[in-house]
Scaffold this motif. Structure first.
Motif, PDB file in Angstrom:
ATOM      1  N   LYS A   6       0.908  -1.100   0.069  1.00 32.67           N
ATOM      2  CA  LYS A   6       0.055  -0.113  -0.007  1.00 32.67           C
ATOM      3  C   LYS A   6       0.670   1.197  -0.091  1.00 32.67           C
ATOM      4  O   LYS A   6       0.645   2.329  -0.759  1.00 32.67           O
ATOM      5  CB  LYS A   6      -0.833   0.060   1.176  1.00 32.67           C
ATOM      6  N   GLU A 110     -12.132   5.208 -11.773  1.00 33.28           N
ATOM      7  CA  GLU A 110     -11.116   4.894 -10.846  1.00 33.28           C
ATOM      8  C   GLU A 110      -9.797   5.489 -11.362  1.00 33.28           C
ATOM      9  O   GLU A 110      -9.350   6.294 -10.399  1.00 33.28           O
ATOM     10  CB  GLU A 110     -10.848   3.437 -11.111  1.00 33.28           C
ATOM     11  N   TRP A 124     -10.115  15.264  -1.908  1.00 29.20           N
ATOM     12  CA  TRP A 124     -11.076  14.068  -2.207  1.00 29.20           C
ATOM     13  C   TRP A 124     -12.558  14.562  -2.536  1.00 29.20           C
ATOM     14  O   TRP A 124     -13.354  14.122  -3.288  1.00 29.20           O
ATOM     15  CB  TRP A 124     -10.994  13.165  -1.149  1.00 29.20           C
ATOM     16  N   MET A 139     -14.987   7.314  -2.367  1.00 27.28           N
ATOM     17  CA  MET A 139     -14.148   6.692  -1.448  1.00 27.28           C
ATOM     18  C   MET A 139     -14.066   5.091  -1.922  1.00 27.28           C
ATOM     19  O   MET A 139     -13.013   4.363  -1.942  1.00 27.28           O
ATOM     20  CB  MET A 139     -14.702   6.880  -0.195  1.00 27.28           C
ATOM     21  N   ARG A 140     -15.167   4.680  -2.259  1.00 31.30           N
ATOM     22  CA  ARG A 140     -15.439   3.023  -2.666  1.00 31.30           C
ATOM     23  C   ARG A 140     -14.648   3.063  -3.867  1.00 31.30           C
ATOM     24  O   ARG A 140     -13.788   2.225  -4.047  1.00 31.30           O
ATOM     25  CB  ARG A 140     -16.679   2.888  -2.829  1.00 31.30           C
ATOM     26  N   ARG A 142     -12.115   4.807  -5.056  1.00 31.40           N
ATOM     27  CA  ARG A 142     -10.629   5.138  -4.917  1.00 31.40           C
ATOM     28  C   ARG A 142     -10.174   3.774  -4.368  1.00 31.40           C
ATOM     29  O   ARG A 142      -9.055   3.314  -4.554  1.00 31.40           O
ATOM     30  CB  ARG A 142     -10.707   6.187  -3.824  1.00 31.40           C
ATOM     31  N   GLU A 143     -10.857   3.108  -3.357  1.00 26.43           N
ATOM     32  CA  GLU A 143     -10.277   1.950  -2.346  1.00 26.43           C
ATOM     33  C   GLU A 143     -10.228   0.790  -3.507  1.00 26.43           C
ATOM     34  O   GLU A 143      -9.456   0.069  -3.469  1.00 26.43           O
ATOM     35  CB  GLU A 143     -11.008   1.538  -1.548  1.00 26.43           C
ATOM     36  N   THR A 144     -11.125   0.607  -4.399  1.00 24.66           N
ATOM     37  CA  THR A 144     -11.214  -0.407  -5.335  1.00 24.66           C
ATOM     38  C   THR A 144     -10.025  -0.058  -6.493  1.00 24.66           C
ATOM     39  O   THR A 144      -8.987  -1.108  -6.839  1.00 24.66           O
ATOM     40  CB  THR A 144     -12.341  -0.423  -6.329  1.00 24.66           C
ATOM     41  N   TYR A 146      -7.035   1.632  -5.606  1.00 25.05           N
ATOM     42  CA  TYR A 146      -5.784   1.347  -4.886  1.00 25.05           C
ATOM     43  C   TYR A 146      -5.850  -0.279  -4.890  1.00 25.05           C
ATOM     44  O   TYR A 146      -4.734  -0.771  -4.789  1.00 25.05           O
ATOM     45  CB  TYR A 146      -6.061   1.673  -3.494  1.00 25.05           C
ATOM     46  N   HIS A 147      -6.706  -1.101  -4.653  1.00 23.38           N
ATOM     47  CA  HIS A 147      -6.765  -2.404  -4.464  1.00 23.38           C
ATOM     48  C   HIS A 147      -6.158  -3.080  -5.826  1.00 23.38           C
ATOM     49  O   HIS A 147      -5.361  -4.048  -5.763  1.00 23.38           O
ATOM     50  CB  HIS A 147      -7.774  -3.113  -3.924  1.00 23.38           C
ATOM     51  N   GLU A 150      -2.416  -2.385  -6.019  1.00 21.94           N
ATOM     52  CA  GLU A 150      -1.624  -3.062  -5.187  1.00 21.94           C
ATOM     53  C   GLU A 150      -1.483  -4.525  -5.670  1.00 21.94           C
ATOM     54  O   GLU A 150      -0.446  -5.170  -5.297  1.00 21.94           O
ATOM     55  CB  GLU A 150      -2.368  -3.169  -3.860  1.00 21.94           C
TER      56      GLU A 150
END
Length: 165
Positions: A6, A110, A124, A139-140, A142-144, A146-147, A150
């Motif tokens: 991360k 994304e 943001w 935020m969802r 963004r997290e997807t 990032y995942h 990663e």
């Protein structure tokens, strides 16, 4: 392990603009070095070839072996410096291209969210507004994103392509 990935992803995203600027500067320096290398080597040879005293024996060839050796050493030093610059440029280009390729695997939404924040410096909340979505949805997304990044970097690390320390 996961925290390292991360952190690495964030470093790559946050460093992309700086990386591209460094590439441009280093390419300029490499071009400048190479364009001046031949000129400087000729100047060194000429200065040494014409620096004999009045009573000294001068060889019949244009330059002495010592002069040629010094000029070749000078040229070799410049070549070594150019190799170092090129290696550094190539390393940065590969990092930049890898991130671009991985960003290309994200869906348009994304990629847009990450680009606006990491490359354009948008907050943001401003991104959520620009993208016409709630902060929670952004935020969802963004997290997807990032995942996904990663996972890409994690696979590259597993294959020994990159080293994450």
């Amino acid at each position: 392990m996961q925290i390292e990935i991360k952190k690495y992803v964030l470093e790559q995203l946050n460093g992309q603009c700086i990386r591209r600027k460094r590439i441009d500067v280093l390419k300029f320096e490499l071009e400048t070095l190479m364009s001046q290398a031949d000129e400087k080597a000729r100047e060194v040879i000429e200065a040494m070839a014409f620096s004999h005293g009045d009573g000294e024996h001068v060889q019949t060839s244009d330059i002495s072996d010592i002069t040629a050796d010094i000029a070749m050493s000078y040229r070799s030093a410049i070549t070594d410096q150019a190799r170092e610059l090129y290696a550094w440029i190539r390393k940065l280009e590969i990092e930049s291209e890898r991130l671009d390729k991985y960003m290309g695997l994200l869906n348009r939404e994304e990629a847009a969210v990450l680009r606006m924040h990491h490359f354009e410096g948008c907050a943001w909340k401003a991104i959520a507004k620009k993208c016409h979505m709630s902060v929670r949805t952004m935020m969802r997304v963004r997290e997807t994103a990032y995942h996904t990044l990663e996972e890409c970097y994690s696979k590259a690390q597993e294959c020994g392509i990159i080293s994450i320390e």
